[in-house]
Design a protein around this motif. Structure first.
Motif, short mmCIF file in Angstrom:
data_model
loop_
_atom_site.label_atom_id
_atom_site.label_comp_id
_atom_site.label_asym_id
_atom_site.label_seq_id
_atom_site.Cartn_x
_atom_site.Cartn_y
_atom_site.Cartn_z
N ARG A 5 -2.74 -0.42 8.47
CA ARG A 5 -2.07 0.87 8.32
C ARG A 5 -0.56 0.80 8.12
O ARG A 5 0.07 1.79 7.81
CB ARG A 5 -2.41 1.76 9.51
CG ARG A 5 -3.65 2.59 9.24
CD ARG A 5 -3.90 3.60 10.31
NE ARG A 5 -4.81 3.07 11.33
CZ ARG A 5 -5.19 3.73 12.40
NH1 ARG A 5 -4.71 4.94 12.63
NH2 ARG A 5 -6.02 3.19 13.26
N ARG A 6 0.04 -0.38 8.34
CA ARG A 6 1.49 -0.49 8.08
C ARG A 6 1.77 -0.83 6.61
O ARG A 6 2.92 -0.80 6.19
CB ARG A 6 2.11 -1.56 8.99
CG ARG A 6 2.17 -1.13 10.45
CD ARG A 6 2.75 -2.24 11.32
NE ARG A 6 4.13 -2.51 11.01
CZ ARG A 6 4.65 -3.74 10.84
NH1 ARG A 6 3.87 -4.82 10.94
NH2 ARG A 6 5.92 -3.91 10.58
N MET A 7 0.74 -1.16 5.87
CA MET A 7 0.95 -1.54 4.46
C MET A 7 0.77 -0.30 3.59
O MET A 7 -0.31 -0.06 3.05
CB MET A 7 -0.02 -2.65 4.07
CG MET A 7 0.24 -3.93 4.86
SD MET A 7 -0.77 -5.34 4.35
CE MET A 7 -0.26 -5.59 2.68
N THR A 8 1.83 0.50 3.47
CA THR A 8 1.68 1.83 2.87
C THR A 8 2.46 2.04 1.57
O THR A 8 2.53 3.16 1.07
CB THR A 8 2.16 2.90 3.88
OG1 THR A 8 3.51 2.57 4.24
CG2 THR A 8 1.29 2.96 5.11
N THR A 9 3.03 0.97 1.02
CA THR A 9 3.85 1.16 -0.19
C THR A 9 2.99 1.57 -1.40
O THR A 9 1.92 0.99 -1.64
CB THR A 9 4.59 -0.15 -0.52
OG1 THR A 9 5.37 -0.51 0.61
CG2 THR A 9 5.50 0.02 -1.73
N ILE A 10 3.48 2.56 -2.11
CA ILE A 10 2.86 2.94 -3.39
C ILE A 10 3.93 2.74 -4.46
O ILE A 10 5.00 3.34 -4.39
CB ILE A 10 2.39 4.41 -3.37
CG1 ILE A 10 1.38 4.64 -2.23
CG2 ILE A 10 1.78 4.79 -4.72
CD1 ILE A 10 0.84 6.06 -2.15
N ASP A 11 3.66 1.87 -5.42
CA ASP A 11 4.64 1.59 -6.48
C ASP A 11 4.80 2.82 -7.38
O ASP A 11 4.04 3.78 -7.29
CB ASP A 11 4.18 0.40 -7.33
CG ASP A 11 4.22 -0.91 -6.54
OD1 ASP A 11 4.77 -0.91 -5.41
OD2 ASP A 11 3.71 -1.92 -7.06
N ALA A 12 5.76 2.72 -8.30
CA ALA A 12 5.94 3.81 -9.27
C ALA A 12 4.75 3.82 -10.23
O ALA A 12 4.20 2.76 -10.57
CB ALA A 12 7.24 3.57 -10.04
N VAL A 13 4.37 5.02 -10.66
CA VAL A 13 3.28 5.15 -11.63
C VAL A 13 3.76 4.63 -12.98
O VAL A 13 4.86 4.98 -13.43
CB VAL A 13 2.84 6.62 -11.75
CG1 VAL A 13 1.82 6.80 -12.87
CG2 VAL A 13 2.28 7.13 -10.42
#
Ligand SMILES: Cc1cc2nc3c(=O)[nH]c(=O)nc-3n(C[C@H](O)[C@H](O)[C@H](O)COP(=O)(O)OP(=O)(O)OC[C@H]3O[C@@H](n4cnc5c(N)ncnc54)[C@H](O)[C@@H]3O)c2cc1C
Length: 460
Positions: free
Chosen positions: A100-108
């Motif tokens: 749950r700490r791995m929450t990065t969403i890159d740019a589309v």
């Protein structure tokens, strides 16, 4: 058949190695801090864990798994812990690895309409990111605020839009997975054409944490469907609902969702939410939605319904609030059932041709074994997927065996979208052949030779 051996509890050396990797703040060992990771969403499955480890990066996942192999420690990977088949909690004293700490969403990516997401990001966050880019993500389900993209890949989650966009398996264009020996399989280029051997990404999809820990996912986004029309139709016959749905598939190309709320489920919603359906029905309410990015689908949906029968009882909504009001009947079923007790959930798929017969028989099969139990049925009718919920049952195994056998006898699958977990592993042979199960075990032995990843889940 079973290759499961007992896992070791992490000793002080292993715990100290965990702390060196993720920091001591992210190695939880006290009961009050681990408790929430040890019980599932329904309250039916609970256990204990000597440690919950919370990595922030792929590298940390890799190093943690190496320590676990070295010390013979079994691991349950965990995302949002909304899984419903007892696969996400430590029932045998495993270490929990929470993503749950791995929450990065890159740019589309504006050219490919793809985005790379870390495993612990929630579905709701991915929806928001996609919407900000003028796009949408093809999978949606009621646990959206908690369930994670990694968990959804691991379970090949389905939800309410499978009819139009498919399940998680169809959204994946790349994956990063860490094997139990710490090696990282990274395949994130997102190429639609890439015929370079085995499809390891889709192999991981539905593997329920048994083949590797998913750390990043590259998904394909779909056009945003800004124009919607939602209809609730009251029907007196399940077979008619199946026929109507086949007709709508043919006549309404913009069809996005088709959900069934059986009378037993509407009773629960009435009681727990105080909601009264806008149209009458004796057997079920069919909730259908049509959506388009360019045109208003309401006429298409109305014509589709009228050309089936012009005297249907229908309530229609063409704006967001009106649609939400109709969806509340469907989206509050699961939480309403949980208000009445700890449910015993059986998520199954039936072929369209036998769905009505199965539905007619299942209540009696349960009542014969548990006369005081309450059976509540609803589901994603568009995919032949029924959720059979049993409240107040005494002998889970007896009911499971009987219902799942009934499913197999009607040509269905014992798991539509929730997976096998620990809850259904004893009945997997009803849906998979001996040769398939042997292949499952060979794959596990090849990818996780130490047998540390979710050893009690799926095909032990
Ligand atoms: C209210 C409600 C509604 C729901 N509706 C639907 C629905 O419509 N359709 C549907 O398909 N499901 C539904 N579910 C079930 C659940 O939301 C899905 O199974 C979801 O995909 C689980 O995601 P999670 O992050 O919570 O995974 P978890 O529950 O944490 O884990 C599920 C499984 O995946 C494994 N896992 C988790 N993360 C990883 C990872 N990063 N790498 C490897 N393995 C991992 C776990 O070990 C476990 O076996 C619903 C649940 C609730 C509570």
């Amino acid at each position: 058949m079973a290759r499961v051996t007992a896992g070791a509890a992490p000793d002080t050396e292993a715990l100290s190695a965990f702390a060196d990797i993720v920091g001591s703040a992210h190695v939880l060992t006290e009961n009050e801090t681990t408790a929430g990771y040890c019980i599932d969403w329904t309250g039916r499955f609970s256990g204990q864990s000597p440690a919950v480890v919370r990595p922030r990066t792929t590298q940390e996942v890799s190093e943690l798994l190496r320590v676990c192999v070295e010390h013979g420690v079994h691991v349950v990977p965990q995302g949002g812990n909304t899984g419903l088949v007892g696969g996400s909690v430590p029932l045998h004293g495993e270490v929990v690895m929470s993503l749950r700490r791995m929450t990065t969403i890159d740019a589309v990516d504006p050219l490919s309409h793809q985005v790379t997401v870390e495993a612990g990001a929630t579905l709701a966050d991915l929806h928001t990111t996609a919407a900000q880019a003028g796009l949408a993500f093809g999978v949606d389900l009621a646990a959206r605020d908690s369930c994670t993209i990694g968990g959804m890949v691991a379970t090949n989650a389905g939800g309410i839009h499978v009819l139009r966009h498919g399940s998680m398996r169809q959204q994946i264009v790349g994956l990063e997975t860490v094997l139990s020996d710490g090696r990282v399989l990274r395949h994130l280029a997102g190429l639609h054409k890439d015929n370079t051997g085995y499809d390891l990404d889709r192999l991981m999809c539905g593997s329920e944490g048994t083949l590797g820990v998913i750390t990043r996912v590259r998904v394909q986004l779909v056009p945003a469907l800004g124009h919607i029309a939602t209809a609730m139709i009251g029907l007196d016959d399940v077979a008619e609902a199946v026929g109507l749905l086949a007709h709508l598939r043919q006549t309404v190309p913009s069809l996005l969702a088709a959900e069934a709320i059986m009378a037993s489920a509407m009773d629960v919603v009435r009681h727990c939410q105080g909601l009264e359906p806008p149209v009458p029905a004796s057997a079920l309410w069919l909730l259908v939605e049509a959506a388009s990015s360019t045109t208003d689908p309401v006429d298409e949906l109305a014509e589709g319904l009228m050309s089936w029968r012009d005297d249907l009882d229908v309530a229609v909504a063409t704006d967001g609030p009106g649609s939400e009001r109709l969806w509340r009947f469907r989206e509050t079923i699961t939480e309403s059932i949980s208000q009445l007790g700890v449910p015993h959930k059986l998520d199954v798929t039936l072929p369209a041709a036998t769905l009505a017969a199965f539905n007619a028989a299942v209540g009696d099969v349960i009542a014969e074994r548990a006369p005081d139990a309450r059976t509540v049925v609803f589901g994603h009718l568009g995919d032949g997927n029924l959720h059979v919920n049993v409240l107040g049952a005494v002998d889970d195994d007896d009911i499971d065996g009987a219902v799942l056998k009934l499913v197999a006898d009607h040509g269905g699958s014992i798991s539509a979208e929730h997976g096998i977990g620990t809850a259904k592993s004893a009945w997997l042979h009803l849906s998979r052949t001996t040769a398939e199960l042997a292949t499952f075990r060979a794959l596990r032995a090849a990818l996780d030779p130490a047998g540390i990843l979710n050893p009690h889940v799926l095909a032990p």
